[in-house]
Design a protein around this motif. Structure first.
Motif, short mmCIF file in Angstrom:
data_model
loop_
_atom_site.label_atom_id
_atom_site.label_comp_id
_atom_site.label_asym_id
_atom_site.label_seq_id
_atom_site.Cartn_x
_atom_site.Cartn_y
_atom_site.Cartn_z
N GLY A 66 0.80 -1.22 0.00
CA GLY A 66 0.00 0.00 0.00
C GLY A 66 0.83 1.27 0.00
N THR A 67 0.15 2.40 0.08
CA THR A 67 0.82 3.69 0.06
C THR A 67 1.78 3.85 1.23
OG1 THR A 67 -1.09 4.70 -1.03
CG2 THR A 67 0.44 6.19 0.05
N ILE A 68 1.43 3.29 2.38
CA ILE A 68 2.31 3.40 3.55
C ILE A 68 3.65 2.75 3.27
CG2 ILE A 68 1.52 1.28 4.68
CD1 ILE A 68 1.64 2.85 7.34
N SER A 171 -1.69 4.91 4.99
CA SER A 171 -1.37 6.34 4.88
C SER A 171 -1.92 6.87 3.58
CB SER A 171 0.15 6.57 4.96
OG SER A 171 0.78 6.11 3.78
N MET A 172 -2.17 8.15 3.55
CA MET A 172 -2.64 8.80 2.33
C MET A 172 -1.48 9.37 1.53
SD MET A 172 -5.84 8.28 2.33
CE MET A 172 -6.25 9.33 0.95
N ARG A 173 -0.31 9.47 2.15
CA ARG A 173 0.87 10.00 1.47
C ARG A 173 2.03 9.02 1.63
NH1 ARG A 173 0.09 15.86 4.42
NH2 ARG A 173 -1.72 16.54 3.23
N ALA A 180 4.40 13.42 5.20
CA ALA A 180 3.98 12.02 5.12
C ALA A 180 3.30 11.61 6.41
CB ALA A 180 5.18 11.13 4.83
N ASP A 181 2.14 10.97 6.30
CA ASP A 181 1.36 10.61 7.48
C ASP A 181 1.59 9.17 7.95
OD1 ASP A 181 0.12 9.94 5.03
OD2 ASP A 181 -1.81 9.68 6.01
N GLY A 182 2.34 8.39 7.18
CA GLY A 182 2.53 6.99 7.53
C GLY A 182 3.21 6.75 8.86
#
Length: 383
Positions: A66-68, A171-173, A180-182
């Motif tokens: 995934g994005t994360i 995460s979305m980023r 980055a929110d991960g």
């Protein structure tokens, strides 16, 4: 007898010196270091020490991609590729995790969640069951892409049977992006899974400091870090690096979990999206291709055009389970409003969006539940 000897008395000065000498001997004895025994060498920690009495929780991270786990790509200002970073690398990139728990990571897959499939779902369910039955960990965290995370969470919610927490996070980023929110999301997911308050709460989703339950959570925005919302209910709680707060006590389990099919495949249940000028072709195609169930993402309260409605009736006559859901983001599809569901043999999805209605229908069919009234009961019971 000598008179001088018989009448001798020590002077006050001599008495004082004697008392001081005695006191010095006593102090020397009391302050001497205790002998160190071979059984407990200097610097060792005994079994009853506070350090051993407060062992950290054990958390296993199951990474799926995934994005994360994404890495930036130069093709655009926000371009990235999912599933480029391993679960172990994710853990190493988040400072302070080691203070929360003893963490291990395992790589189940490394894909974008648009490629999530039954095989990965079954691998997750079986590994989590093995972890908890073998007492390998006190909680599990699953790193996952956001596109289908709500479906994976809902699937696991319906097949797992454990009081220990399972927390999905994404995460979305991607890593390397601005803000980055991960890392923070992963920190808080581990914090939640390690919290005593998370016991008996089952599967949860954590995104953007917010705790969600699988039935209610959905992705509402393509890029916003606030994308995940519980549209028809409030969140389960909130988490930040200093605290975990639930809004209500843990609920009671209302039904036994569904068994996984032995062939590792869920029945075919397509989702058909309703729209203006809709004909019957997609529904008829699903019938011809041996669909076991059909979920209609209807307009409004689950409505479709008259030609599509006739095709839905044909599907019921063929023994196919037909679910009326809605393409509208929030609200409930109720029975017998504009459609006579009792007469037609349809099932309504209530608050479940089409993607979750599909998952539940697949599990019901796989467990031999196909009668419309029994299917409807299950849709009402899985809160």
């Amino acid at each position: 007898m000598n008179t001088q000897t018989r009448n001798f008395r020590p002077s006050p000065l001599l008495a004082c010196k004697a008392a001081l000498a005695t006191t010095a001997i006593l102090l020397t004895t009391l302050l001497a270091p205790l002998p160190v025994t071979a059984a407990e060498p200097a610097g060792s920690t005994s079994a009853a020490s506070p350090e051993s009495a407060t062992a950290k929780p054990r958390i296993i991270i199951l990474a799926t991609g995934g994005t994360i786990s994404g890495a930036a790509d130069a093709r655009s200002a926000i371009g990235y590729n999912s599933g480029e970073v391993s679960g172990q690398q994710l853990v190493q990139g988040v400072p302070g995790i080691e203070k929360l728990a003893t963490v291990k990571s395992e790589q189940i897959s490394n894909i974008g969640s648009q490629d999530m499939n039954d095989k990965v779902w079954f691998s997750l369910a079986r590994r989590i069951t093995q972890i908890f039955e073998g007492n390998e960990a006190d909680g599990v965290v699953i790193t996952h892409g956001t596109d289908t995370m709500e479906e994976t969470a809902f699937f696991l919610h319906n097949v797992l049977d454990s009081a220990k927490p399972v927390v999905l996070v994404g995460s979305m980023r991607p890593g390397g992006a601005l803000s980055a929110d991960g890392p923070r999301n992963l920190y808080e997911a581990i914090q939640l899974a390690a919290s005593p308050q998370a016991k008996a709460r089952g599967v949860m989703v954590v995104m953007n400091d917010t705790i969600h339950t699988p039935r209610w959570v959905t992705k509402t925005n393509v890029t916003s870090v606030q994308s995940f919302q519980s549209l028809n209910a409030s969140p389960a709680g909130y988490v930040d690096p200093a605290s975990v707060r639930f809004l209500a006590p843990a609920g009671q389990v209302v039904q036994a979990p569904f068994a996984l099919p032995k062939d590792d495949q869920l029945p075919r249940v397509p989702i058909i999206y309703a729209h203006s000028n809709m004909d019957a072709s997609q529904i008829d195609h699903a019938i011809e291709n041996n669909a076991r169930g059909i979920v209609i993402a209807g307009v409004g309260d689950g409505n479709v055009s008259k030609p599509a409605m006739q095709a839905m009736l044909r599907a019921v006559q063929k023994g196919i389970v037909v679910i009326r859901a809605t393409r509208v983001p929030s609200g409930f599809v109720n029975r017998n409003v504009e459609v006579d569901d009792d007469k037609s043999g349809f099932v309504v999805a209530y608050d479940l969006n089409p993607q979750k209605a599909r998952v539940l229908t697949q599990l019901l069919i796989a467990n031999g539940v196909t009668a419309a009234d029994k299917v409807q009961q299950a849709f009402a019971a899985t809160y």
